[in-house]
Design a protein around this motif. Structure first.
Motif, PDB file in Angstrom:
ATOM      1  N   GLN A 145      61.283  -2.059 -53.455  1.00 39.28           N
ATOM      2  CA  GLN A 145      62.271  -2.574 -53.295  1.00 39.28           C
ATOM      3  C   GLN A 145      61.902  -3.844 -52.839  1.00 39.28           C
ATOM      4  OE1 GLN A 145      66.094  -2.281 -54.238  1.00 39.28           O
ATOM      5  NE2 GLN A 145      66.208  -0.908 -56.214  1.00 39.28           N
ATOM      6  N   ALA A 146      61.792  -3.770 -51.218  1.00 40.63           N
ATOM      7  CA  ALA A 146      61.411  -4.575 -50.229  1.00 40.63           C
ATOM      8  C   ALA A 146      60.085  -5.352 -50.419  1.00 40.63           C
ATOM      9  CB  ALA A 146      62.428  -3.756 -49.121  1.00 40.63           C
ATOM     10  N   LEU A 147      59.366  -4.379 -50.308  1.00 36.52           N
ATOM     11  CA  LEU A 147      57.884  -5.243 -50.386  1.00 36.52           C
ATOM     12  C   LEU A 147      56.954  -4.781 -51.631  1.00 36.52           C
ATOM     13  CD1 LEU A 147      56.221  -2.493 -47.951  1.00 36.52           C
ATOM     14  CD2 LEU A 147      57.578  -3.913 -47.363  1.00 36.52           C
TER      15      LEU A 147
ATOM     16  N   SER B  75      55.589  -9.078 -42.114  1.00 38.74           N
ATOM     17  CA  SER B  75      56.953  -9.411 -41.051  1.00 38.74           C
ATOM     18  C   SER B  75      57.763  -9.765 -42.195  1.00 38.74           C
ATOM     19  CB  SER B  75      56.110 -10.477 -39.911  1.00 38.74           C
ATOM     20  OG  SER B  75      56.855 -11.781 -40.370  1.00 38.74           O
ATOM     21  N   THR B  76      57.987 -10.792 -42.543  1.00 41.68           N
ATOM     22  CA  THR B  76      59.300 -11.544 -43.060  1.00 41.68           C
ATOM     23  C   THR B  76      60.048  -9.868 -44.666  1.00 41.68           C
ATOM     24  OG1 THR B  76      58.338 -13.577 -43.376  1.00 41.68           O
ATOM     25  CG2 THR B  76      59.978 -13.419 -44.973  1.00 41.68           C
ATOM     26  N   ALA B  77      58.624  -9.447 -44.959  1.00 44.76           N
ATOM     27  CA  ALA B  77      59.329  -8.486 -45.763  1.00 44.76           C
ATOM     28  C   ALA B  77      59.695  -7.182 -44.618  1.00 44.76           C
ATOM     29  CB  ALA B  77      57.878  -7.904 -46.799  1.00 44.76           C
ATOM     30  N   HIS B  78      59.125  -6.776 -43.641  1.00 42.72           N
ATOM     31  CA  HIS B  78      59.978  -6.386 -42.574  1.00 42.72           C
ATOM     32  C   HIS B  78      61.371  -6.085 -42.532  1.00 42.72           C
ATOM     33  CE1 HIS B  78      59.119  -3.166 -40.544  1.00 42.72           C
ATOM     34  NE2 HIS B  78      59.640  -3.230 -38.894  1.00 42.72           N
ATOM     35  N   MET B  79      61.195  -7.628 -41.962  1.00 42.66           N
ATOM     36  CA  MET B  79      62.965  -7.444 -42.023  1.00 42.66           C
ATOM     37  C   MET B  79      63.865  -7.140 -43.002  1.00 42.66           C
ATOM     38  SD  MET B  79      63.551  -8.439 -38.834  1.00 42.66           S
ATOM     39  CE  MET B  79      61.529  -8.098 -38.086  1.00 42.66           C
ATOM     40  N   ILE B  80      63.289  -7.204 -44.558  1.00 42.02           N
ATOM     41  CA  ILE B  80      64.171  -7.121 -45.109  1.00 42.02           C
ATOM     42  C   ILE B  80      64.287  -5.703 -45.489  1.00 42.02           C
ATOM     43  CG2 ILE B  80      64.138  -7.292 -47.981  1.00 42.02           C
ATOM     44  CD1 ILE B  80      62.635 -10.079 -47.611  1.00 42.02           C
TER      45      ILE B  80
ATOM     46  N   GLU C  60      51.756  -7.301 -48.809  1.00 40.01           N
ATOM     47  CA  GLU C  60      53.027  -7.402 -49.371  1.00 40.01           C
ATOM     48  C   GLU C  60      54.095  -6.773 -47.944  1.00 40.01           C
ATOM     49  OE1 GLU C  60      50.922  -5.437 -50.480  1.00 40.01           O
ATOM     50  OE2 GLU C  60      50.973  -5.870 -53.181  1.00 40.01           O
TER      51      GLU C  60
ATOM     52  N   GLU D  40      69.295  -0.154 -42.676  1.00 36.83           N
ATOM     53  CA  GLU D  40      70.183  -0.633 -42.442  1.00 36.83           C
ATOM     54  C   GLU D  40      71.475  -0.370 -43.369  1.00 36.83           C
ATOM     55  OE1 GLU D  40      69.160  -2.035 -37.974  1.00 36.83           O
ATOM     56  OE2 GLU D  40      70.453  -3.799 -39.786  1.00 36.83           O
TER      57      GLU D  40
ATOM     58  N   GLU E 200      54.485  -1.061 -56.063  1.00 35.08           N
ATOM     59  CA  GLU E 200      54.588   0.445 -56.767  1.00 35.08           C
ATOM     60  C   GLU E 200      55.264   1.848 -56.385  1.00 35.08           C
ATOM     61  OE1 GLU E 200      54.924   0.225 -60.038  1.00 35.08           O
ATOM     62  OE2 GLU E 200      53.896  -2.063 -60.123  1.00 35.08           O
TER      63      GLU E 200
ATOM     64  N   TYR F 137      52.183  -0.834 -41.646  1.00 37.25           N
ATOM     65  CA  TYR F 137      53.162  -2.396 -41.039  1.00 37.25           C
ATOM     66  C   TYR F 137      51.609  -3.264 -41.588  1.00 37.25           C
ATOM     67  CZ  TYR F 137      54.158  -6.541 -39.050  1.00 37.25           C
ATOM     68  OH  TYR F 137      54.575  -7.384 -39.009  1.00 37.25           O
TER      69      TYR F 137
ATOM     70  N   ALA G 233      66.945  -4.191 -43.014  1.00 39.61           N
ATOM     71  CA  ALA G 233      68.091  -4.582 -43.767  1.00 39.61           C
ATOM     72  C   ALA G 233      68.496  -3.660 -44.406  1.00 39.61           C
ATOM     73  CB  ALA G 233      67.931  -5.588 -44.183  1.00 39.61           C
ATOM     74  N   GLU G 234      67.869  -3.801 -45.928  1.00 34.92           N
ATOM     75  CA  GLU G 234      67.513  -2.616 -46.072  1.00 34.92           C
ATOM     76  C   GLU G 234      67.772  -1.236 -46.302  1.00 34.92           C
ATOM     77  OE1 GLU G 234      66.075  -2.974 -50.398  1.00 34.92           O
ATOM     78  OE2 GLU G 234      66.603  -5.180 -50.233  1.00 34.92           O
TER      79      GLU G 234
END
Lengths: 79, 459
Positions: free
Chosen positions: A13-15, A36-41, A33, A47, A18, A28, A44-45
Motif C-alpha cells: 500500500q505504501a509503495l 524518500s517520500t514513499a519511505h515516510m509514508i 516506487e 508505526e 505488487e 530502498y 507512518a503506516e
C-alpha cells in the motif's frame, strides 16, 4: 492475518507495488516506487499497524524489507 | 569581470570557499576562472553572438559554473532540472530551439536559429518543476538583482556562513539561495544525500551548517526523523517557503528554534516574482504561526475583492496582488515571444487571503484550480489536459498532496500507473475514482465543486 502478511500489505500500500515484489531483499531506492517520500509514508503506516514509535536511526536503517523485520523485532513484533 | 548580479567580482572573495559538494569544493577565485573558461569553450562553437541556452541543472559545481557563465556572458538560459524526462527536453527543443543544450561539462549545439532576445532577458524558469508544464516564467537581470537585494535585507546571511543547498537550483527558491549566498561571499554545501541517509545527519552535525532551507514536505520529513532532538549549535536559522506548512509543525519548529537559540523564517513567494514576496518576522511566529507576514522591502502586497476593488480593512478576504521590481517579464511558451516583453505592474497571485490589524497577511485558499504535490505546484486543468491527450478522458480534482483522477471507464489502474509516471510522484498522492456520470453546471460545464465534494467525502 499474521505479521508477515500485515507487513507485506503495508509495503504494497505504501509503495504502490505488487505483493510478489515484497521480498526480504527488496531495497530502498532501488525501485522508483520506494523513494524518500514513499519511505515516510511507509514508516507512518508501519508505526500505525504495529503500534510502535521508531527513532531516527531505525527509520534510516530500514533499508530493506528484511531490515524492517529486524527493527520491528526490537519492539517485540514477532515474525 | 563583475557579475551583473552581484555588482562585484567573484574573485574579490579570493580563497573563500564558494561551493562544496560531497566530493569536491571550489574557491571563489577558482570558480571565476572556471566560469571564464566555460564561456571561452562555448564561444569557440560560435553559433550566434547571443545564443539561447538550455541548461540541465543539477545541484553541482559544474552546473553552477554553467549558470554563472550564462549570466556573465549575457546569454539567456532555460533552467530545467537535470533529471527532467526526455519528453520534457524534447518539448522545450520544439518550442524554443535552444542553440546549446548544456549538461555539466557537456555542451551540444542543438540549433542554429538566430533568436531575437530581449536585452534584459536573463532566464526562463518552469513554474511546475518536473511535471513538465510548457509555460515558462521569463525573468530579467533586474528581477534577479532586486529580489537578491530584498532577501539580503531580512535574512541574516553572513559571509562566514555555509548553507545547505538542498533545494533544486532549477527551482526559484533554490536559485534565490545561490544568488544571496554568492552575493555576500558565503558557501553553499550541495549534497546528494537525502534526509533518509545517515551521512546527511553527519553533514548537519559536523560541517558547521549555519542555515537550512526547505519546502513543507522536507520539513515534514525532518520532523518525522525527530529533527527537534538535534541541538546543532552551529545552525543559526531555518527558512521555509513553497507552500503552507501545517500549523502544528510551524509551532513545533518555532519551539525548536526558541529552545535552541535559532530563528525560523516562514516565507511566501512565487516564481513569477523571481522567488520571494513576503516573510514573517520570526518574533511573531508564536503568535501568528499561520501568517506569511509582510511584503519584502521594495515590494507591496495588496488585496482585491471579486469586483476588483482594493480592500482596505482588516479581516476581509480577497486576492493577493503583489507589486515590486521582482515581477517577471511575462509568461512565455515559445522562442518567438522572447524578443519583446510587456511586463505588468502588478502580479495577481491567484492566492486568496486577508490581513490583520498589524498588516500581517494570511492565506486562506486559491483562486485557480491548483494543488501542490509534495512541494510541486500543479494545475489541475493542465494535468487533466495532459491525461486527455494521452487518451484518458478524465477529470481531475484534489487538494494539497492528493490528486483525484475521475473517470467514467474501468481503466482506473492503467490511468493511475500512467499518472504516477507522468507526474513522477508517490502513488500515495494519487487516487482514482469511478463516476457514473459527470456532475454538470447549468451551462453544461463540469461542476468541479460538486465533483470535489463527492470524491473527497469518500477519501
Amino acid at each position: 492475518m499474521d505479521n508477515n502478511e500485515k507487513l507485506k500489505q503495508v509495503f504494497c500500500q505504501a509503495l504502490g507495488i505488487e505483493a510478489d515484489q515484497v521480498t526480504d531483499s527488496l531495497t530502498y531506492n532501488t525501485i522508483e516506487e520506494w523513494d524518500s517520500t514513499a519511505h515516510m509514508i511507509l514508516v507512518a503506516e508501519l508505526e500505525d499497524t504495529f503500534d510502535v514509535m521508531l527513532d531516527t536511526d531505525d527509520i534510516i536503517d530500514m533499508s530493506t524489507v528484511g531490515k524492517a523485520k529486524e527493527i520491528l523485532a526490537k519492539y517485540e513484533v514477532q515474525f | 569581470m563583475a557579475l551583473p548580479l552581484f555588482n562585484r567580482t567573484l574573485d574579490s572573495f579570493g580563497e573563500r570557499l564558494a561551493l562544496k559538494s560531497d566530493t569536491e569544493s571550489i574557491s571563489y577565485l577558482n570558480l571565476q576562472n572556471k566560469v571564464k573558461d566555460r564561456i571561452r569553450t562555448w564561444q569557440s562553437h560560435s553559433v550566434t553572438s547571443r545564443p539561447l541556452i538550455l541548461l540541465r541543472m543539477a545541484n553541482s559545481i559544474e552546473s553552477v559554473v554553467n549558470y554563472l557563465a550564462c549570466l556573465y556572458a549575457h546569454y539567456p538560459c532555460i533552467l530545467i532540472n537535470q533529471s527532467a524526462p526526455e519528453e520534457v527536453i524534447n518539448s522545450i527543443r520544439n518550442d524554443f530551439s535552444p542553440n546549446f543544450i548544456v549538461v555539466e561539462r557537456d555542451c551540444r549545439v542543438s540549433s542554429l536559429t538566430q533568436h531575437t532576445l530581449a536585452e534584459d532577458l536573463a532566464l526562463l524558469l518552469s513554474t511546475s518543476g518536473s511535471t513538465g508544464s510548457k509555460k515558462f516564467v521569463a525573468l530579467s537581470y533586474k528581477n534577479l538583482i532586486a529580489n537578491t537585494q530584498s532577501i539580503l535585507g531580512y535574512l541574516p546571511i553572513e559571509q562566514s556562513d555555509t548553507t545547505l543547498g538542498s533545494l533544486p537550483l532549477s527551482y526559484s527558491y533554490g536559485l534565490s539561495i545561490l544568488h544571496t549566498h554568492l552575493a555576500v561571499g558565503a558557501c553553499i554545501r550541495f549534497t546528494e544525500l537525502t534526509v533518509m541517509e545517515k551521512g546527511f545527519w553527519e553533514v548537519l552535525e559536523h560541517e558547521k551548517i549555519s542555515s537550512l532551507n526547505g519546502v513543507p514536505s522536507w520539513y515534514e520529513m525532518l520532523l518525522r526523523l525527530r529533527f527537534e532532538q538535534k541541538t546543532l549549535p552551529k545552525l543559526r536559522y531555518l527558512t521555509q517557503a513553497g507552500g503552507k506548512l501545517n500549523k502544528q509543525l510551524v509551532l513545533k519548529l518555532a519551539g525548536y528554534a526558541k529552545n535552541n537559540n535559532k530563528q525560523f523564517y516562514v516565507m511566501y513567494g512565487q516564481t513569477e516574482a523571481t522567488a520571494r514576496i513576503a516573510y514573517l518576522s520570526p518574533k511573531k511566529l508564536h503568535v501568528k504561526p499561520n501568517s506569511i507576514g509582510k511584503a519584502i522591502s521594495g515590494g507591496e502586497l495588496t488585496l482585491y475583492d471579486d469586483k476588483n476593488a482594493k480592500i482596505s480593512q482588516p479581516q476581509k478576504e480577497g486576492e493577493l496582488v503583489y507589486r515590486g521590481p521582482n515581477i517577471m517579464l511575462g509568461y512565455v511558451d515559445s522562442a518567438k515571444e522572447l524578443g519583446k516583453f510587456f511586463p505588468q505592474e502588478s502580479l495577481p497571485t491567484g492566492d486568496l487571503g486577508y490581513f490583520d490589524e498589524d498588516g500581517d497577511f494570511f492565506i486562506t485558499g486559491r483562486l485557480k484550480r491548483m494543488i501542490k504535490l509534495f512541494g510541486e505546484r500543479c494545475s489541475l486543468d493542465e494535468i487533466e489536459a495532459r491525461l486527455n491527450s494521452a487518451g484518458f478522458p478524465v477529470r481531475c480534482i484534489g487538494e494539497d498532496n492528493l490528486l483525484a483522477i475521475c473517470t467514467l471507464s474501468d481503466s482506473e489502474k492503467e490511468i493511475k500507473q500512467y499518472a504516477i509516471k507522468m507526474l513522477r510522484t508517490s502513488p500515495k498522492a494519487i487516487i482514482t475514482y469511478r463516476c457514473e456520470q459527470w456532475p454538470l453546471l447549468e451551462n453544461g460545464k463540469i461542476d468541479y465543486t460538486a465533483l470535489q465534494r463527492q470524491v473527497l467525502a469518500k477519501v
